[in-house]
Design an enzyme around this catalytic site. Sequence first.
Site, PDB file in Angstrom:
ATOM      1  N   ALA A  14       0.800  -1.225   0.000  1.00  0.00           N
ATOM      2  CA  ALA A  14       0.000   0.000   0.000  1.00  0.00           C
ATOM      3  C   ALA A  14       0.833   1.276   0.000  1.00  0.00           C
ATOM      4  O   ALA A  14       0.281   2.370   0.126  1.00  0.00           O
ATOM      5  CB  ALA A  14      -0.935   0.011   1.206  1.00  0.00           C
ATOM      6  N   SER A  15       2.137   1.164  -0.149  1.00  0.00           N
ATOM      7  CA  SER A  15       2.961   2.379  -0.125  1.00  0.00           C
ATOM      8  C   SER A  15       2.983   3.097  -1.463  1.00  0.00           C
ATOM      9  O   SER A  15       3.397   4.258  -1.550  1.00  0.00           O
ATOM     10  CB  SER A  15       4.401   2.039   0.303  1.00  0.00           C
ATOM     11  OG  SER A  15       4.998   1.140  -0.618  1.00  0.00           O
ATOM     12  N   ARG A  16       2.518   2.420  -2.520  1.00  0.00           N
ATOM     13  CA  ARG A  16       2.519   3.040  -3.847  1.00  0.00           C
ATOM     14  C   ARG A  16       1.545   2.298  -4.763  1.00  0.00           C
ATOM     15  O   ARG A  16       0.993   1.258  -4.402  1.00  0.00           O
ATOM     16  CB  ARG A  16       3.924   3.005  -4.454  1.00  0.00           C
ATOM     17  CG  ARG A  16       4.486   1.609  -4.677  1.00  0.00           C
ATOM     18  CD  ARG A  16       5.860   1.630  -5.336  1.00  0.00           C
ATOM     19  NE  ARG A  16       6.855   2.250  -4.485  1.00  0.00           N
ATOM     20  CZ  ARG A  16       7.622   1.588  -3.612  1.00  0.00           C
ATOM     21  NH1 ARG A  16       7.515   0.283  -3.498  1.00  0.00           N
ATOM     22  NH2 ARG A  16       8.507   2.210  -2.866  1.00  0.00           N
ATOM     23  N   GLY A  17       1.350   2.847  -5.949  1.00  0.00           N
ATOM     24  CA  GLY A  17       0.617   2.145  -6.996  1.00  0.00           C
ATOM     25  C   GLY A  17      -0.823   1.817  -6.661  1.00  0.00           C
ATOM     26  O   GLY A  17      -1.540   2.590  -6.021  1.00  0.00           O
ATOM     27  N   ILE A  18      -1.249   0.646  -7.095  1.00  0.00           N
ATOM     28  CA  ILE A  18      -2.640   0.227  -6.950  1.00  0.00           C
ATOM     29  C   ILE A  18      -3.036   0.129  -5.480  1.00  0.00           C
ATOM     30  O   ILE A  18      -4.123   0.561  -5.091  1.00  0.00           O
ATOM     31  CB  ILE A  18      -2.860  -1.121  -7.666  1.00  0.00           C
ATOM     32  CG1 ILE A  18      -2.688  -0.947  -9.181  1.00  0.00           C
ATOM     33  CG2 ILE A  18      -4.241  -1.690  -7.352  1.00  0.00           C
ATOM     34  CD1 ILE A  18      -2.548  -2.247  -9.943  1.00  0.00           C
ATOM     35  N   GLY A  19      -2.172  -0.431  -4.660  1.00  0.00           N
ATOM     36  CA  GLY A  19      -2.482  -0.563  -3.243  1.00  0.00           C
ATOM     37  C   GLY A  19      -2.748   0.773  -2.584  1.00  0.00           C
ATOM     38  O   GLY A  19      -3.692   0.923  -1.802  1.00  0.00           O
ATOM     39  N   LYS A  38       7.293  -2.807   2.641  1.00  0.00           N
ATOM     40  CA  LYS A  38       8.673  -2.834   3.135  1.00  0.00           C
ATOM     41  C   LYS A  38       9.366  -1.483   3.091  1.00  0.00           C
ATOM     42  O   LYS A  38      10.330  -1.244   3.815  1.00  0.00           O
ATOM     43  CB  LYS A  38       9.494  -3.829   2.306  1.00  0.00           C
ATOM     44  CG  LYS A  38       9.182  -5.284   2.571  1.00  0.00           C
ATOM     45  CD  LYS A  38       9.885  -6.207   1.586  1.00  0.00           C
ATOM     46  CE  LYS A  38      11.381  -6.000   1.596  1.00  0.00           C
ATOM     47  NZ  LYS A  38      12.075  -6.890   0.642  1.00  0.00           N
ATOM     48  N   ASP A  70       7.658  -7.419   5.903  1.00  0.00           N
ATOM     49  CA  ASP A  70       8.040  -8.315   4.816  1.00  0.00           C
ATOM     50  C   ASP A  70       7.040  -9.464   4.829  1.00  0.00           C
ATOM     51  O   ASP A  70       7.058 -10.304   5.727  1.00  0.00           O
ATOM     52  CB  ASP A  70       9.464  -8.834   5.028  1.00  0.00           C
ATOM     53  CG  ASP A  70       9.957  -9.685   3.866  1.00  0.00           C
ATOM     54  OD1 ASP A  70       9.125 -10.131   3.042  1.00  0.00           O
ATOM     55  OD2 ASP A  70      11.182  -9.904   3.779  1.00  0.00           O
ATOM     56  N   TYR A 164       6.153 -16.730 -13.422  1.00  0.00           N
ATOM     57  CA  TYR A 164       5.284 -15.622 -13.016  1.00  0.00           C
ATOM     58  C   TYR A 164       3.819 -16.038 -13.084  1.00  0.00           C
ATOM     59  O   TYR A 164       3.044 -15.792 -12.145  1.00  0.00           O
ATOM     60  CB  TYR A 164       5.529 -14.410 -13.914  1.00  0.00           C
ATOM     61  CG  TYR A 164       4.552 -13.270 -13.656  1.00  0.00           C
ATOM     62  CD1 TYR A 164       4.567 -12.582 -12.453  1.00  0.00           C
ATOM     63  CD2 TYR A 164       3.622 -12.894 -14.632  1.00  0.00           C
ATOM     64  CE1 TYR A 164       3.676 -11.550 -12.208  1.00  0.00           C
ATOM     65  CE2 TYR A 164       2.735 -11.861 -14.392  1.00  0.00           C
ATOM     66  CZ  TYR A 164       2.753 -11.189 -13.184  1.00  0.00           C
ATOM     67  OH  TYR A 164       1.858 -10.174 -12.948  1.00  0.00           O
TER      68      TYR A 164
END
Length: 301
Positions: A14-19, A38, A70, A164
């Site tokens: 959740a620190s960036r992007g979609i989250g 992290k 983590d 992946y």
Amino acid sequence: MANLNGKTLFITGASRGIGKEIALRAACDGANIAIIAKTDTPHPKLPGTIYTAAEEIEQAGGKALALKTDIRDEDQIADAVAQTVAKFGGIDILVNNASAINLTPTLQTPMKRYDLMAQVNTRATFACAQACLPHLLKSDNPHILTMSPPPNMSPQWFANHPAYTMSKYGMSLATFGLAAEFADEGVGVNSLWPVTVIETAALNMIPGLEAGRARKPEILADAAHAILTSPAKQVSGGFFTDECVLEAIGITDLESYNLSPGKEPYPDFFYEPDKNGANDPHVAKLLGVIAHYHNHASSNA
């Protein structure tokens, strides 16, 4: 539940992007957000930290708890869950958003990278659900939402990057399993996936893409919000795309989500129109519930 006011969300990555966008959308309702990631100091190549995300969430109207975690380590997950419950009194929603990507064929995939994807994608999805479920079961509308694709066994999705694909489908199998296991307890367990490429740090991992041909992560945040405000007992086991959810709630003009106006976004991995989204009878039924509930909530707002 017309919105997420007072609800507590445990969001990985959740620190960036979609989250972060899902967190900000919930924060606009007045939700509590546990930021599970992290990055606690500025990264040389990636934007944002858990602390800058917390500031944005609180500016948007929510309450934030930044937790350096983590998610490959179940003890760290357990500690983050305990801190979240201690601060906010419980957990209502788990969003499995964090993911690792490495688009390499078998002979060019170091086992270290294989292990990273298996641990961050498949294993952590299960581990976070396991840790959060005792608290989710106490919520009046518990949801687990995982950012993973509708399982699509077309060989094209395996040929170039099997490791992946296996790890992402492992996340989707967790949705299958948990939805079935906790159906009687009323936990809504679903997956959400974009129809097009999304502008995130992971976009840089895909070679050969023309700049600007992507959508903003807000499209997934709006779709997630519609799912997470629906009745969990009636909406579970679904593999949704962002487009089918937004169409169900009446949003059909998606141009505002395009990163560059006039540029058609690239299609994302794993998406085939005849196999995904509302073409699945079960998903279509769930979309009907989401639409009904969303329209009812909107008319009473």
